[in-house]
Design an enzyme around this catalytic site. Sequence first.
Site, PDB file in Angstrom:
ATOM      1  N   ASN A 168      14.605  18.382 -51.207  1.00 53.51           N
ATOM      2  CA  ASN A 168      13.468  17.924 -50.406  1.00 53.51           C
ATOM      3  C   ASN A 168      12.351  18.958 -50.428  1.00 53.51           C
ATOM      4  O   ASN A 168      11.183  18.612 -50.561  1.00 53.51           O
ATOM      5  CB  ASN A 168      13.905  17.709 -48.957  1.00 53.51           C
ATOM      6  CG  ASN A 168      14.188  16.258 -48.674  1.00 53.51           C
ATOM      7  OD1 ASN A 168      13.730  15.380 -49.404  1.00 53.51           O
ATOM      8  ND2 ASN A 168      14.946  15.988 -47.626  1.00 53.51           N
ATOM      9  N   HIS A 171       9.561  14.858 -49.617  1.00 58.59           N
ATOM     10  CA  HIS A 171      10.445  13.907 -48.936  1.00 58.59           C
ATOM     11  C   HIS A 171      10.489  12.543 -49.605  1.00 58.59           C
ATOM     12  O   HIS A 171      11.507  11.869 -49.563  1.00 58.59           O
ATOM     13  CB  HIS A 171      10.033  13.778 -47.466  1.00 58.59           C
ATOM     14  CG  HIS A 171      10.453  14.979 -46.689  1.00 58.59           C
ATOM     15  ND1 HIS A 171      11.648  15.045 -46.016  1.00 58.59           N
ATOM     16  CD2 HIS A 171       9.875  16.187 -46.539  1.00 58.59           C
ATOM     17  CE1 HIS A 171      11.777  16.233 -45.473  1.00 58.59           C
ATOM     18  NE2 HIS A 171      10.707  16.945 -45.768  1.00 58.59           N
ATOM     19  N   ARG A 196      31.915  -1.492 -55.527  1.00 59.89           N
ATOM     20  CA  ARG A 196      32.216  -2.917 -55.683  1.00 59.89           C
ATOM     21  C   ARG A 196      33.501  -3.111 -56.515  1.00 59.89           C
ATOM     22  O   ARG A 196      34.306  -3.977 -56.236  1.00 59.89           O
ATOM     23  CB  ARG A 196      31.026  -3.611 -56.361  1.00 59.89           C
ATOM     24  CG  ARG A 196      30.786  -4.994 -55.789  1.00 59.89           C
ATOM     25  CD  ARG A 196      29.447  -5.532 -56.173  1.00 59.89           C
ATOM     26  NE  ARG A 196      28.343  -4.841 -55.516  1.00 59.89           N
ATOM     27  CZ  ARG A 196      27.236  -4.459 -56.127  1.00 59.89           C
ATOM     28  NH1 ARG A 196      27.072  -4.669 -57.408  1.00 59.89           N
ATOM     29  NH2 ARG A 196      26.278  -3.861 -55.447  1.00 59.89           N
ATOM     30  N   ASP A 216      13.775  10.697 -50.603  1.00 58.17           N
ATOM     31  CA  ASP A 216      14.175   9.332 -50.227  1.00 58.17           C
ATOM     32  C   ASP A 216      14.616   8.562 -51.459  1.00 58.17           C
ATOM     33  O   ASP A 216      15.620   7.857 -51.451  1.00 58.17           O
ATOM     34  CB  ASP A 216      13.002   8.592 -49.568  1.00 58.17           C
ATOM     35  CG  ASP A 216      12.767   9.096 -48.153  1.00 58.17           C
ATOM     36  OD1 ASP A 216      13.586   9.914 -47.686  1.00 58.17           O
ATOM     37  OD2 ASP A 216      11.769   8.692 -47.530  1.00 58.17           O
ATOM     38  N   ASP A 224      28.592  14.067 -49.889  1.00 57.42           N
ATOM     39  CA  ASP A 224      27.432  14.829 -49.452  1.00 57.42           C
ATOM     40  C   ASP A 224      26.632  15.262 -50.682  1.00 57.42           C
ATOM     41  O   ASP A 224      27.186  15.860 -51.606  1.00 57.42           O
ATOM     42  CB  ASP A 224      27.913  16.060 -48.677  1.00 57.42           C
ATOM     43  CG  ASP A 224      26.783  16.707 -47.914  1.00 57.42           C
ATOM     44  OD1 ASP A 224      26.583  16.339 -46.754  1.00 57.42           O
ATOM     45  OD2 ASP A 224      26.094  17.564 -48.497  1.00 57.42           O
ATOM     46  N   GLU A 231      22.049  13.217 -45.758  1.00 56.22           N
ATOM     47  CA  GLU A 231      22.395  13.042 -47.169  1.00 56.22           C
ATOM     48  C   GLU A 231      23.875  12.733 -47.330  1.00 56.22           C
ATOM     49  O   GLU A 231      24.450  12.951 -48.376  1.00 56.22           O
ATOM     50  CB  GLU A 231      22.004  14.290 -47.971  1.00 56.22           C
ATOM     51  CG  GLU A 231      22.804  15.546 -47.682  1.00 56.22           C
ATOM     52  CD  GLU A 231      22.193  16.423 -46.602  1.00 56.22           C
ATOM     53  OE1 GLU A 231      21.538  15.873 -45.690  1.00 56.22           O
ATOM     54  OE2 GLU A 231      22.394  17.645 -46.669  1.00 56.22           O
ATOM     55  N   TYR A 267      35.988  -1.348 -56.518  1.00 55.64           N
ATOM     56  CA  TYR A 267      37.172  -0.991 -55.726  1.00 55.64           C
ATOM     57  C   TYR A 267      37.307  -1.875 -54.488  1.00 55.64           C
ATOM     58  O   TYR A 267      38.128  -1.621 -53.629  1.00 55.64           O
ATOM     59  CB  TYR A 267      37.095   0.477 -55.301  1.00 55.64           C
ATOM     60  CG  TYR A 267      37.245   1.442 -56.449  1.00 55.64           C
ATOM     61  CD1 TYR A 267      38.485   1.970 -56.769  1.00 55.64           C
ATOM     62  CD2 TYR A 267      36.154   1.801 -57.225  1.00 55.64           C
ATOM     63  CE1 TYR A 267      38.628   2.852 -57.823  1.00 55.64           C
ATOM     64  CE2 TYR A 267      36.287   2.679 -58.290  1.00 55.64           C
ATOM     65  CZ  TYR A 267      37.525   3.206 -58.583  1.00 55.64           C
ATOM     66  OH  TYR A 267      37.667   4.076 -59.619  1.00 55.64           O
TER      67      TYR A 267
END
Length: 657
Positions: A268, A273, A292, A277, A260, A304, A294
């Site tokens: 934000n 926003h 990748r 993003d 998180d 989020e 792992y």
Amino acid sequence: MTQVEPYESRHEPGAEELRVLYLRESQAKRRKEARPGLWIAVAIYVLFSASDLLLIPDVAAYTIAARFAVGLTALLTLEVQLRRGAGTGWLDVTCAAAIIFGYVGWLLPASMGADKESVAYYMVFGTIFMMSANLFFTFSFRTSIITSTIILCILYVVNYFVPATLTYKMVFGTFYVSCFTFTSYVNWKLNEERYNVFLNALEARIQHKEATERGKALLRLSRTDPLTGLENRRAIDEKLRDHWNDWQKLGAGFVAVLIDVDFFKKFNDCYGHQEGDRCLIQVGNALSDLIRQYDGSIGRYGGEEFIVLARLDKKGQVAELAEAICRAVESLAIAHELRRDGISIVTASVGAAFTRKQTGAKLEKIIHEADRALYLAKAGGRNCARLFDPTDPQSSDESENLAALLKIAIGQDLVSLVYQPIQDIGSGKVEAVEALMRLKMLDGTLVPPSIFIPVAERTGAILELGRWAIRTVCTELLADDHIRLVSVNVSPIQLKTPGFAASVATILGETGVTGNRLAFEITEGLEMEMHSDILRCISDLKLLGIKIWLDDFGTGFAGLSWLRLIDFDTVKIDRSFLHDCSTPNGKAMLQDIIALVRNRGHKILVEGVETDEQMALMREFGIDKIQGFRVGRPVPAEIFQAKRPLQKRPFTVLKSA
Ligand code: C2E
Ligand code: MG
Ligand code: MG
């Protein structure tokens, strides 16, 4: 990011290209058919030896020998060619030559036969060779025409020399031409038809491919998060189910990690926003690069929150992965200036849970456990990773039971309040008490607030319990004037809930207590973000006359910024500072904190005063109020309801609750 190619831009083959494609395809087909075709043709050709024996017995030995010689030579040549990978054109030449030589090889010895009439009629079979050139083999039109023309010419030559009547020659001459024309025409039509079949098949293939691609693209879209291009919740849920099945059937363990982004709403609000993003995309990319290594999968679980699944089930490996995730986000160093917890970049909290024997048979449980671990990571100050620990009461099934217990606590009389005196140093009197909640289990065992309050906050039970506490304080302690002020602990979750101030006003109205006899203690807990809703709620509470105190000051990061934003009546300095006073550094620290709070004009209360020395120190420092076992332990309401004035000493002998 996933993109679906527009169909309009797809390549449509032109006429020339179609021809080339057709040629390539028909060549491949011919190549495949050449061997069986020639073998069948040679077999039939050799079988006709029987008619040689019947019709031209005197030269049959020669014709039959010729049949075998031509047939075997043709087959041998073709086999060698096929083995050497000769071009299809050369295979056609071999087959066409086999027809011509087969015809000539039979015709020459046959024409030497003594029975000229028989020979003359037998010649008619020459048309069969013409037919096989045009219709039996699927040569290109040109090869067919050349081959059949050669046969026609030979037929004419033989027709000319054959000892027969003019009528015979005219009839068979015309028959040969008609046969040539007819078979060539049918051949041409067949070629045209084959091309049309090819076009239809090609179109069907293109349509099928397009439909498949469209289906695949739609499937991809339905499983992809449009912002980050990572797998979405649906796709990751499917993977989770697969991992779970493998774990159940094959015992292949795995880990589920929830990630998180810390204070993302604030990010934000601060940066907009679009930046939000961009931040999620960067975090998503960084995580996917890391995962990748792992051999795991990553998806966006919503908002989020990201999720990682990997086939790891050793505690050490899982801890390493969780920590690596934290560091990967941190190393992006995306500025996040306004988060007010001492960090100025974007970070993530990480909660992980992996398969264990005890996990039970439910798939959702592992996510639930990862969620618990995530909650603890946030509670632990964020930007850190926590592994689900089944022995931790905060994350174990215990807390599940506790959550259920909290739901029935008020109805079953399992919850109560005890009150701890707060002494005014100047007057030496207990001017106020703090209400502290107690919870007992059905068997009477007490559960410490440090255990049940976080569960109540997480499950939302704190809302009802909080209202109950305020009402109870008003009815059992503020109904008379023995205690002037009661402070009640209020969680930021309550302050954030719409209508909280109104519900307090209702309680005050119903119990007839004035707001100025209440103080609400706010601790900078989990919800460190100072939402505008909280500020609005606080100002509404102040309008009711309720005092707002800051509890446990100095234990979190947000305290200082809260001091700036909210005009607290009293600041309670956490007991750890007093308890550290035994060292010169600790003492200096407490003095600094006191100076800071005093400069801002707040009243100061020091918690945890346990000894006479500490009491003396408080006097020396000129503290306004003190609280602690030296003044009195938390006790039930009855103690304060006694009709005698409250003195400072009696509380020291009160039995703690
Ligand atoms: P708090 O508000 O800081 O409460 C003071 C805690 O310190 C109480 O623990 C109290 O028993 C303990 N304490 C008081 N004097 C001394 C002392 O001299 N020495 C030591 N070592 N400890 C002392 P308690 O009752 O276990 O409460 C723990 C925390 O639980 C509270 O900390 C408060 O944050 C929370 N809490 C308790 N009741 C409520 C409630 O009704 N609502 C909410 N939201 N939180 C509550
Ligand atoms: Mg308190
Ligand atoms: Mg406190």
